[in-house]
Motif scaffolding. Structure first.
Motif, PDB file in Angstrom:
ATOM      1  N   ALA A 269       6.096  -3.323 -11.086  1.00  0.00           N
ATOM      2  CA  ALA A 269       6.494  -2.560  -9.695  1.00  0.00           C
ATOM      3  C   ALA A 269       5.555  -1.233  -9.573  1.00  0.00           C
ATOM      4  N   VAL A 270       5.059  -1.398  -8.416  1.00  0.00           N
ATOM      5  CA  VAL A 270       3.647  -0.258  -8.198  1.00  0.00           C
ATOM      6  C   VAL A 270       4.171   0.520  -7.015  1.00  0.00           C
ATOM      7  N   LYS A 271       4.169   1.822  -7.130  1.00  0.00           N
ATOM      8  CA  LYS A 271       4.553   2.803  -6.224  1.00  0.00           C
ATOM      9  C   LYS A 271       3.249   2.623  -5.063  1.00  0.00           C
ATOM     10  N   ILE A 272       3.423   2.781  -3.820  1.00  0.00           N
ATOM     11  CA  ILE A 272       2.455   2.616  -2.922  1.00  0.00           C
ATOM     12  C   ILE A 272       2.324   3.947  -2.066  1.00  0.00           C
ATOM     13  N   THR A 273       0.886   4.636  -2.225  1.00  0.00           N
ATOM     14  CA  THR A 273       0.636   5.781  -1.679  1.00  0.00           C
ATOM     15  C   THR A 273      -0.528   5.608  -0.801  1.00  0.00           C
ATOM     16  N   PRO A 274      -0.156   4.926   0.446  1.00  0.00           N
ATOM     17  CA  PRO A 274      -1.526   4.618   1.029  1.00  0.00           C
ATOM     18  C   PRO A 274      -2.531   5.820   1.543  1.00  0.00           C
ATOM     19  N   ALA A 275      -1.888   6.989   1.596  1.00  0.00           N
ATOM     20  CA  ALA A 275      -2.932   8.101   1.815  1.00  0.00           C
ATOM     21  C   ALA A 275      -3.740   8.531   0.698  1.00  0.00           C
ATOM     22  N   HIS A 276      -3.575   8.108  -0.433  1.00  0.00           N
ATOM     23  CA  HIS A 276      -4.149   8.736  -1.683  1.00  0.00           C
ATOM     24  C   HIS A 276      -4.680   7.476  -2.673  1.00  0.00           C
ATOM     25  N   ASP A 277      -4.937   6.208  -2.405  1.00  0.00           N
ATOM     26  CA  ASP A 277      -5.235   5.229  -3.310  1.00  0.00           C
ATOM     27  C   ASP A 277      -5.855   4.184  -2.309  1.00  0.00           C
ATOM     28  N   PHE A 278      -7.030   3.669  -2.756  1.00  0.00           N
ATOM     29  CA  PHE A 278      -7.566   2.794  -1.718  1.00  0.00           C
ATOM     30  C   PHE A 278      -7.001   1.498  -1.674  1.00  0.00           C
ATOM     31  N   ASN A 279      -6.336   0.893  -2.806  1.00  0.00           N
ATOM     32  CA  ASN A 279      -5.598  -0.275  -2.880  1.00  0.00           C
ATOM     33  C   ASN A 279      -4.236  -0.003  -2.177  1.00  0.00           C
ATOM     34  N   ASP A 280      -3.599   0.985  -2.250  1.00  0.00           N
ATOM     35  CA  ASP A 280      -2.207   1.257  -1.753  1.00  0.00           C
ATOM     36  C   ASP A 280      -2.685   1.340  -0.003  1.00  0.00           C
ATOM     37  N   PHE A 281      -3.842   1.726   0.265  1.00  0.00           N
ATOM     38  CA  PHE A 281      -3.989   2.032   1.744  1.00  0.00           C
ATOM     39  C   PHE A 281      -4.247   0.455   2.208  1.00  0.00           C
ATOM     40  N   GLU A 282      -4.555  -0.484   1.659  1.00  0.00           N
ATOM     41  CA  GLU A 282      -4.668  -1.875   2.214  1.00  0.00           C
ATOM     42  C   GLU A 282      -3.134  -2.469   2.367  1.00  0.00           C
ATOM     43  N   VAL A 283      -2.522  -2.260   0.995  1.00  0.00           N
ATOM     44  CA  VAL A 283      -0.937  -2.768   0.988  1.00  0.00           C
ATOM     45  C   VAL A 283      -0.276  -1.870   2.153  1.00  0.00           C
ATOM     46  N   GLY A 284      -0.423  -0.680   2.188  1.00  0.00           N
ATOM     47  CA  GLY A 284       0.144   0.091   3.519  1.00  0.00           C
ATOM     48  C   GLY A 284      -0.055  -0.601   4.687  1.00  0.00           C
ATOM     49  N   LYS A 285      -1.331  -0.864   5.132  1.00  0.00           N
ATOM     50  CA  LYS A 285      -1.932  -1.666   6.424  1.00  0.00           C
ATOM     51  C   LYS A 285      -1.113  -2.943   6.377  1.00  0.00           C
ATOM     52  N   ARG A 286      -0.950  -3.755   5.456  1.00  0.00           N
ATOM     53  CA  ARG A 286      -0.473  -5.053   5.482  1.00  0.00           C
ATOM     54  C   ARG A 286       0.901  -5.074   5.887  1.00  0.00           C
ATOM     55  N   HIS A 287       1.650  -4.018   5.320  1.00  0.00           N
ATOM     56  CA  HIS A 287       3.014  -3.782   5.599  1.00  0.00           C
ATOM     57  C   HIS A 287       3.668  -2.746   6.554  1.00  0.00           C
ATOM     58  N   SER A 288       2.840  -2.205   7.296  1.00  0.00           N
ATOM     59  CA  SER A 288       2.900  -0.950   8.063  1.00  0.00           C
ATOM     60  C   SER A 288       3.729  -0.018   7.600  1.00  0.00           C
ATOM     61  N   LEU A 289       3.297   0.421   6.331  1.00  0.00           N
ATOM     62  CA  LEU A 289       3.813   1.670   5.792  1.00  0.00           C
ATOM     63  C   LEU A 289       3.159   2.964   6.286  1.00  0.00           C
ATOM     64  N   GLU A 290       4.087   4.121   6.177  1.00  0.00           N
ATOM     65  CA  GLU A 290       3.708   5.226   6.590  1.00  0.00           C
ATOM     66  C   GLU A 290       2.715   5.828   5.846  1.00  0.00           C
ATOM     67  N   MET A 291       1.571   6.500   6.558  1.00  0.00           N
ATOM     68  CA  MET A 291       0.477   7.082   5.520  1.00  0.00           C
ATOM     69  C   MET A 291       0.652   8.713   5.615  1.00  0.00           C
ATOM     70  N   ILE A 292       1.160   9.309   4.581  1.00  0.00           N
ATOM     71  CA  ILE A 292       1.504  10.591   4.472  1.00  0.00           C
ATOM     72  C   ILE A 292       0.567  11.344   3.604  1.00  0.00           C
ATOM     73  N   ASN A 293      -0.370  12.028   3.987  1.00  0.00           N
ATOM     74  CA  ASN A 293      -1.578  12.852   3.333  1.00  0.00           C
ATOM     75  C   ASN A 293      -0.725  14.044   2.939  1.00  0.00           C
ATOM     76  N   ILE A 294      -0.780  14.219   1.450  1.00  0.00           N
ATOM     77  CA  ILE A 294      -0.010  15.495   0.670  1.00  0.00           C
ATOM     78  C   ILE A 294      -1.167  16.303   0.290  1.00  0.00           C
ATOM     79  N   PHE A 295      -2.467  16.241   0.507  1.00  0.00           N
ATOM     80  CA  PHE A 295      -3.470  17.313  -0.079  1.00  0.00           C
ATOM     81  C   PHE A 295      -4.149  17.764   0.889  1.00  0.00           C
TER      82      PHE A 295
END
Length: 884
Positions: A269-295
């Motif tokens: 199981a992989v945590k998805i951080t779309p705003a801080h990982d290139f692979n997670d960014f693509e997963v986030g787009k595929r599943h319409s996940l929120e993108m939260i920039n924390i830095f």
């Protein structure tokens, strides 16, 4: 009279100055069909390294060769402004004076950079001259010249108006020290010792149920917006579509099924951080996940995290988060873990994938015609296997981030109105006019502070350097260029982008061939690096051995698809090659070898002269064919073997009797032939070794027809091979080599003169032996030559060595010179030893574990050792056979 020795240190600077002042490098010096190479622009901050030396040597060989063939050759030089690298140089200088660019302000800082560029920038161009590069320096360009800057603005504005440049929020490689986005090429992967943390996230609505995720970056968990599991992972199928509660934050995050998750890795199981990982960014787009920039831009946590973490530096936050998760009882386990972490190649800090607004090019649209150009063969890669790399990149191309948060570079031609509306224009006046039209009145505009990625201006290099967008005469004659010579690491960053831009703005591919050269490594095949202490500085090598020796070493080892292994010993060897050429010229000069004005290479009748002229013709054909196919090593190899072996070792030795004999006609013919072959040979070697050949031309011929580099390439008038002469002299050489080889293998003393018996009564063989008895005796150290009807037998045969040439056996009686029995014993032992070493190496290479674990260079070294031992064993076996 030529000096006794050739000293490159006394020659090279003088000759280069004469070439440059004589206008020898200029486009238009020859009137033939245009031939163009655009030099990959080195960074203005750079200095010549061994990769440059290889790249530039190969280009110079092509340019000098084509120029001598009568082509209107243009080697277009210039330097790149190198945004980050140059800005860092000047900022370091300011820091030494306790100053920084922010105190100075943008305008004064940029002025300071231009000042540095005028004073110190471009050092590399002086170093290029040391290598002998025949660039047209009168046309030298810089990526921030007015003309090139105009081209950059035009391309940006037109692409924007076509909808191919736009602003978007996407992940970039963010350097939190330099405070700018950087390209993938400016990212280095460093292996680090760290940990893999297993965190337990509670599943919403399911008491005491957790889903465990494994992460190497606990600090990013505060930006998690999802968890991914593999669709076929039975462990988690019941949880897909449900929500987990993000610890510390309390945010609901969706559990999604995505093939990105590897069931065999970590917990599956992989945590998805779309705003801080290139692979997670693509997963986030595929599943319409929120993108939260924390830095923030310094890689400190921002307002999007719980208050206690705000402003905390990322690695301090890592420790605090792990500690809090442990307090919550949500750390399942922590494992030691080695993994690759991206670092900025200049700042050496960890790069942060960061969600930010940047300018992008729609590369997918531009890539389509660029892919077709290679598919159709309008552009060919050499070696061809690099086309696959090109296609892989181009068919999976992502938007190209072209903005950089720097002050040095091409400032983006975009201005913002009071409400943030953007106006892209060629200059501020045009932007003001557009804004006034939009708002119905004049308004204040603010210019975008970002500059363009350096690769953006470099992508225009083949045509912007020739004057585009103006339709200049040189653009009309020399675009498209012919070949691009470059390294494999920038096929995507530079080569592909030049093809895309060239096709889009000129409707023509910028070159027809892309020659990809390999890496220059150390003598053991390891990559050169300062940390290993194995870096060779080409300027040190030139100081010690001369530019020609370095150039020839690089070219003769530049086999397609194979890395160049450099060692000082190899360069020294090719310095000796230059000395050999010089000594051959001195020999010819001292023996009166002067070329008559009316010499016809088809006229000589002497068998040795007919032979060398045929060999010269073959050398010309071999060199031309090799260079046409970009087989630089084959071209250099053909010249090396013809010069050292055929001409120096054999022809000059074989003609000594003619030069000192009483046959005046043969002497005159031989002197003229020798002078002609030497003259043509100097021409052939010039693209590879320009300095020593130009110096010989100057000293021997006084430049009656100008510089050697502007002479015509050998070709017309060269005699075709005389097959009878070739067969006879080749036979003679093989006979002498056979005797020499036997003497060496069997430890016959060098000073011992021995007898030789030819077996048989072939009349032609007898005639050959009589005709060539002098060179056979002199060069093979033979005292007597006789013909016998039959070979020795019985006890007498035991004291003889045998060699076979074209089916004829030659016997060398050695019983009175060496101890045959002892020699057989020695040879047998040495052969057994070589075979034992081969067996050891075969055992290693046959061990799949060794081959998979050992570095490539170590495996290659073992293969080379096996080849060496194999050749040794074969040679020893031949020697034993010669002794019967």
């Amino acid at each position: 009279m030529l000096d006794k020795t050739y000293s490159p240190q006394d020659v090279e600077a003088r000759l280069y100055k004469a070439w440059e002042e004589g206008g020898c490098f200029r486009q238009g010096v020859k009137s033939g069909r245009p031939y163009t190479i655009a030099l990959p622009p080195p960074n203005v901050t750079g200095s010549l390294h061994m990769g440059h030396a290889l790249n530039h040597t190969l280009q110079d060989i092509l340019i000098r060769w084509q120029r001598m063939r009568g082509r209107d050759a243009l080697w277009q030089p210039g330097t790149d402004h190198a945004g980050i690298a140059t800005q860092m140089v000047v900022e370091r200088q300011l820091a030494e004076k306790q100053q920084n660019r922010h105190d100075m302000g943008r305008e004064k800082f940029v002025e300071r950079v231009w000042q540095w560029k005028a004073e110190s920038g471009g050092m590399i161009t002086g170093q290029q001259r040391r290598l002998g590069e025949s660039c047209d320096w009168s046309r030298e360009r810089f990526t921030m010249d007015d003309g090139l800057s105009h081209a950059v603005r035009k391309v940006f504005v037109e692409l924007y108006r076509e909808g191919l440049i736009y602003k978007d929020q996407r992940l970039v490689n963010w350097d939190p020290k330099l405070l700018t986005a950087i390209s993938d090429l400016e990212v280095e992967q460093h292996e680090v010792k760290s940990h893999l943390w297993y965190f337990r996230y509670p599943v919403e609505g399911m008491a005491d149920t957790f889903i465990t995720v494994a992460t190497t970056r606990p600090e990013t968990m505060l930006g998690d917006t999802g968890i991914a599991v593999h669709p076929e992972d039975e462990r988690y199928q019941a949880l897909v579509g449900k929500y987990a509660i993000l610890p510390i934050v309390g945010r609901r995050i969706r559990i999604v099924a995505d093939e990105y998750s590897d069931p065999e890795k970590g917990s599956g199981a992989v945590k998805i951080t779309p705003a801080h990982d290139f692979n997670d960014f693509e997963v986030g787009k595929r599943h319409s996940l929120e993108m939260i920039n924390i830095f923030d831009r310094h890689a400190h946590l921002n307002e999007n995290v719980p208050e206690k973490y705000r402003g905390m530096e990322r690695f301090a936050a890592r420790k605090a988060i792990v500690a809090e998760m442990e307090e919550l009882g949500l750390v399942e386990k922590i494992e030691p873990n080695r993994h690759m972490v991206p670092h900025g190649d200049r700042s050496q800090v960890v790069i942060e994938p960061w969600l930010t607004e940047q300018w992008y090019v729609n590369a997918a649209v531009l890539a389509k015609p660029a892919i077709e150009a290679v598919e159709k063969g309008d552009i060919q890669f050499v070696p061809k296997n690099w086309e696959k790399t090109y296609f892989d990149w181009m068919r999976n191309i992502q938007p190209w981030c072209i903005s950089r948060q720097l002050w040095w570079g091409h400032q983006i031609p975009a201005w913002y109105g009071p409400d943030g509306r953007v106006f892209v224009a060629y200059d501020e006046a045009e932007a003001q006019a557009e804004a006034a039209k939009h708002y119905g009145k004049a308004v204040d505009l603010t210019r975008d502070e970002d500059v363009l990625d350096t690769w953006f201006s470099s992508a225009l290099w083949p045509f912007s350097t020739l004057g585009w967008p103006e339709q200049t005469p040189v653009l009309g004659s020399h675009y498209p260029t012919d070949v691009l010579v470059t390294g494999f690491d920038i096929i995507f960053f530079w080569v592909a982008r030049m093809i895309m831009m060239g096709l889009h703005f000129t409707k023509t591919a910028p070159f027809h061939t892309v020659y990809i050269h390999a890496l220059v490594r150390d003598e053991k095949g390891q990559k050169m690096s300062k940390s290993k202490g194995n870096v060779m500085d080409p300027l040190d090598i030139i100081d010690k051995y001369g530019a020609d020796a370095l150039r020839f070493t690089l070219s003769i080892f530049a086999a397609q698809g194979r890395d160049v292994k450099m060692s000082e010993q190899r360069v020294e060897g090719y310095r000796n090659f230059a000395t050999k050429l010089w000594n051959a010229a001195r020999f010819a000069e001292m023996n009166g070898c002067v070329l008559p004005d009316d010499f016809d290479p088809k006229a000589p009748e002497g068998i040795i002269n007919k032979w060398i002229l045929g060999r010269l013709a073959q050398a010309v054909r071999d060199v031309d064919a090799a260079l046409e196919a970009y087989r630089f090593n084959d071209a250099a190899g053909a010249l090396y073997h013809f010069t050292w072996g055929t001409f120096c070792d054999w022809y000059l030795e074989l003609i000594k009797p003619a030069l000192t004999g009483e046959d005046a006609a043969l002497k005159a013919e031989t002197q003229a032939t020798c002078a002609y072959v030497l003259r043509q040979l100097i021409h052939l070697l010039h693209p590879f070794m320009p300095f020593v050949t130009e110096e010989l031309w100057d000293k021997l011929y006084g430049r009656p027809d100008g510089f050697l580099m502007l002479r015509s390439w050998p070709g017309d008038g060269v005699r075709s091979e005389d097959k009878a002469a070739a067969a006879e002299i080749d036979w003679l050489i093989r006979l002498i080599e056979g005797v020499r080889g036997a003497r060496s293998a069997l430890n016959v003393p060098a000073g011992a003169k021995i007898a030789m018996q030819g077996i048989g009564d072939d009349a032609e063989l007898i005639r050959r032996l009589l005709r060539h008895s002098d060179p056979i005796k002199r060069l093979a150290r033979i005292e007597t030559i006789t013909m016998e009807q039959a070979a020795p037998t019985g006890e007498q045969a035991q004291g003889c060595a045998r060699i076979v040439i074209d089916g004829t056996t030659f016997v060398l009686p050695l019983a009175e010179v060496i101890d045959i029995a002892k020699e057989k014993e020695r040879l047998g032992k040495e052969r057994d030893k070589a075979l034992a070493e081969i067996a050891k190496i075969d055992a290693k290479l046959g061990d799949a574990s060794f081959v998979s674990r050992a570095p490539e260079a170590v495996v290659e070294e073992q293969k080379e050792r096996r080849g060496s031992y194999s050749a040794q064993a074969e040679k020893l076996a031949d020697a034993l056979q010669q002794l019967g």
